[in-house]
Design a protein around this motif. Sequence first.
Motif, PDB file in Angstrom:
ATOM      1  N   GLU A 242       1.597  10.782  -8.674  1.00  0.00           N
ATOM      2  CA  GLU A 242       0.630  11.457  -9.534  1.00  0.00           C
ATOM      3  C   GLU A 242       0.667  10.969 -10.984  1.00  0.00           C
ATOM      4  O   GLU A 242       0.879  11.748 -11.921  1.00  0.00           O
ATOM      5  CB  GLU A 242       0.856  12.966  -9.478  1.00  0.00           C
ATOM      6  CG  GLU A 242       0.595  13.546  -8.092  1.00  0.00           C
ATOM      7  CD  GLU A 242       0.787  15.040  -8.048  1.00  0.00           C
ATOM      8  OE1 GLU A 242       1.295  15.594  -9.047  1.00  0.00           O
ATOM      9  OE2 GLU A 242       0.439  15.659  -7.034  1.00  0.00           O
ATOM     10  N   GLY A 243       0.505   9.661 -11.165  1.00  0.00           N
ATOM     11  CA  GLY A 243       0.410   9.107 -12.509  1.00  0.00           C
ATOM     12  C   GLY A 243       1.729   8.861 -13.214  1.00  0.00           C
ATOM     13  O   GLY A 243       1.749   8.483 -14.385  1.00  0.00           O
TER      14      GLY A 243
ATOM     15  N   ASP B 113       0.501  -2.890 -18.579  1.00  0.00           N
ATOM     16  CA  ASP B 113      -0.737  -2.924 -17.808  1.00  0.00           C
ATOM     17  C   ASP B 113      -1.073  -4.372 -17.469  1.00  0.00           C
ATOM     18  O   ASP B 113      -0.329  -5.291 -17.828  1.00  0.00           O
ATOM     19  CB  ASP B 113      -1.891  -2.231 -18.550  1.00  0.00           C
ATOM     20  CG  ASP B 113      -2.255  -2.921 -19.867  1.00  0.00           C
ATOM     21  OD1 ASP B 113      -1.833  -4.066 -20.093  1.00  0.00           O
ATOM     22  OD2 ASP B 113      -2.973  -2.301 -20.665  1.00  0.00           O
TER      23      ASP B 113
ATOM     24  N   SER C 281       5.697   5.618  -7.428  1.00  0.00           N
ATOM     25  CA  SER C 281       4.834   6.396  -8.317  1.00  0.00           C
ATOM     26  C   SER C 281       4.398   7.675  -7.633  1.00  0.00           C
ATOM     27  O   SER C 281       4.188   7.713  -6.415  1.00  0.00           O
ATOM     28  CB  SER C 281       3.609   5.578  -8.727  1.00  0.00           C
ATOM     29  OG  SER C 281       2.774   5.354  -7.602  1.00  0.00           O
TER      30      SER C 281
ATOM     31  N   LEU D  26       1.663   0.067  -7.495  1.00  0.00           N
ATOM     32  CA  LEU D  26       0.310   0.582  -7.337  1.00  0.00           C
ATOM     33  C   LEU D  26       0.336   2.086  -7.570  1.00  0.00           C
ATOM     34  O   LEU D  26       1.033   2.814  -6.862  1.00  0.00           O
ATOM     35  CB  LEU D  26      -0.218   0.271  -5.937  1.00  0.00           C
ATOM     36  CG  LEU D  26      -1.599   0.830  -5.589  1.00  0.00           C
ATOM     37  CD1 LEU D  26      -2.662   0.224  -6.487  1.00  0.00           C
ATOM     38  CD2 LEU D  26      -1.914   0.561  -4.119  1.00  0.00           C
ATOM     39  N   VAL D  27      -0.403   2.548  -8.555  1.00  0.00           N
ATOM     40  CA  VAL D  27      -0.542   3.990  -8.818  1.00  0.00           C
ATOM     41  C   VAL D  27      -1.835   4.445  -8.177  1.00  0.00           C
ATOM     42  O   VAL D  27      -2.903   3.912  -8.464  1.00  0.00           O
ATOM     43  CB  VAL D  27      -0.543   4.277 -10.335  1.00  0.00           C
ATOM     44  CG1 VAL D  27      -0.859   5.755 -10.592  1.00  0.00           C
ATOM     45  CG2 VAL D  27       0.800   3.912 -10.946  1.00  0.00           C
ATOM     46  N   LYS D  28      -1.725   5.444  -7.317  1.00  0.00           N
ATOM     47  CA  LYS D  28      -2.901   5.947  -6.612  1.00  0.00           C
ATOM     48  C   LYS D  28      -3.371   7.272  -7.211  1.00  0.00           C
ATOM     49  O   LYS D  28      -2.599   7.999  -7.810  1.00  0.00           O
ATOM     50  CB  LYS D  28      -2.587   6.152  -5.124  1.00  0.00           C
ATOM     51  CG  LYS D  28      -2.339   4.839  -4.387  1.00  0.00           C
ATOM     52  CD  LYS D  28      -2.180   5.088  -2.911  1.00  0.00           C
ATOM     53  CE  LYS D  28      -2.059   3.792  -2.138  1.00  0.00           C
ATOM     54  NZ  LYS D  28      -1.921   4.002  -0.686  1.00  0.00           N
TER      55      LYS D  28
ATOM     56  N   LYS E  29      -3.466   6.035 -15.171  1.00  0.00           N
ATOM     57  CA  LYS E  29      -4.632   6.030 -14.312  1.00  0.00           C
ATOM     58  C   LYS E  29      -4.355   5.211 -13.052  1.00  0.00           C
ATOM     59  O   LYS E  29      -3.391   4.461 -12.993  1.00  0.00           O
ATOM     60  CB  LYS E  29      -5.835   5.457 -15.066  1.00  0.00           C
ATOM     61  CG  LYS E  29      -6.258   6.277 -16.272  1.00  0.00           C
ATOM     62  CD  LYS E  29      -7.457   5.638 -16.958  1.00  0.00           C
ATOM     63  CE  LYS E  29      -7.901   6.456 -18.160  1.00  0.00           C
ATOM     64  NZ  LYS E  29      -9.070   5.827 -18.841  1.00  0.00           N
ATOM     65  N   LYS E  30      -5.222   5.340 -12.066  1.00  0.00           N
ATOM     66  CA  LYS E  30      -5.074   4.566 -10.839  1.00  0.00           C
ATOM     67  C   LYS E  30      -5.173   3.076 -11.158  1.00  0.00           C
ATOM     68  O   LYS E  30      -6.003   2.662 -11.969  1.00  0.00           O
ATOM     69  CB  LYS E  30      -6.157   4.944  -9.830  1.00  0.00           C
ATOM     70  CG  LYS E  30      -6.055   6.362  -9.306  1.00  0.00           C
ATOM     71  CD  LYS E  30      -7.180   6.655  -8.324  1.00  0.00           C
ATOM     72  CE  LYS E  30      -7.096   8.083  -7.798  1.00  0.00           C
ATOM     73  NZ  LYS E  30      -8.192   8.384  -6.845  1.00  0.00           N
ATOM     74  N   GLY E  31      -4.311   2.271 -10.540  1.00  0.00           N
ATOM     75  CA  GLY E  31      -4.343   0.836 -10.774  1.00  0.00           C
ATOM     76  C   GLY E  31      -2.992   0.195 -10.552  1.00  0.00           C
ATOM     77  O   GLY E  31      -2.046   0.829 -10.053  1.00  0.00           O
TER      78      GLY E  31
ATOM     79  N   THR F 250       0.827  -1.204   0.000  1.00  0.00           N
ATOM     80  CA  THR F 250       0.000   0.000   0.000  1.00  0.00           C
ATOM     81  C   THR F 250       0.861   1.254   0.000  1.00  0.00           C
ATOM     82  O   THR F 250       0.370   2.352  -0.271  1.00  0.00           O
ATOM     83  CB  THR F 250      -0.922   0.010   1.235  1.00  0.00           C
ATOM     84  OG1 THR F 250      -0.133  -0.139   2.417  1.00  0.00           O
ATOM     85  CG2 THR F 250      -1.924  -1.123   1.172  1.00  0.00           C
TER      86      THR F 250
ATOM     87  N   LEU G  15       3.753   3.770  -1.484  1.00  0.00           N
ATOM     88  CA  LEU G  15       4.083   4.164  -2.846  1.00  0.00           C
ATOM     89  C   LEU G  15       5.468   3.704  -3.250  1.00  0.00           C
ATOM     90  O   LEU G  15       5.770   3.616  -4.431  1.00  0.00           O
ATOM     91  CB  LEU G  15       4.000   5.694  -2.992  1.00  0.00           C
ATOM     92  CG  LEU G  15       2.597   6.292  -2.854  1.00  0.00           C
ATOM     93  CD1 LEU G  15       2.669   7.805  -2.968  1.00  0.00           C
ATOM     94  CD2 LEU G  15       1.680   5.737  -3.918  1.00  0.00           C
TER      95      LEU G  15
END
Length: 204
Positions: free
Chosen positions: A159-160, A172, A157, A202-204, A186-188, A144, A146
């Motif tokens: 901000e994208g 992806d 990551s 994990l991109v938040k 994008k988030k994912g 969880t 970054l």
Amino acid sequence: IKAATSYIKEPIVPTEIPGKIDCLKSTNKSGSVSKNKSSNGNYLGGFTSGSYAEYKIISKKDTTYTFSILLAAGDTQWNAQSFPVKLNGKKVAESNITGSTGWENFIPHEVSFKVPQGTHTLRITMVGGACNLSDITATFSVSTALTEFFEQEKVYSIEGTIFCDNTFTIYDILGRNITNMNGYLKKGIYIIKTDNSTHKVLVK
């Protein structure tokens, strides 16, 4: 006089994780459990409540893995209810079983737990009924946080945008190369590959 034939038992080779654990390469299992093949792949069948299969695994580091276990429980009247997972005889996880549309239609069931460095015995047991077991895939769990460290590589990551100490490629979850989208992600969850290793980010 016919000479007696001697057989040399092959040594057990642990499956290295992260990676795929071949369901048919169990090192120990209940007597009712049998090996099977189908159009959907190989699997172990004949599990009833209390039946189990064991596998030898080896991890090169102390870390948490997610195990995706393919299970098929095709009849609500007979389906197993849950499957506890043990590592070296100690219960480390348990999850309920989701029924499928047939005994050869496998659904992934995920459990996560820490695996110390070294060789271990992984045991999967069916509780409350019948179920078939196909291959198991172990991957590093997504943190969880970054920032994650793998093999001294820093991957994180903001901000994208994904950053890494080394040259990397971004994929992806469908396996598509989307490196050119870095900065607009994008988030994912994304897979990062470098010359040395593979990471989940994990991109938040």
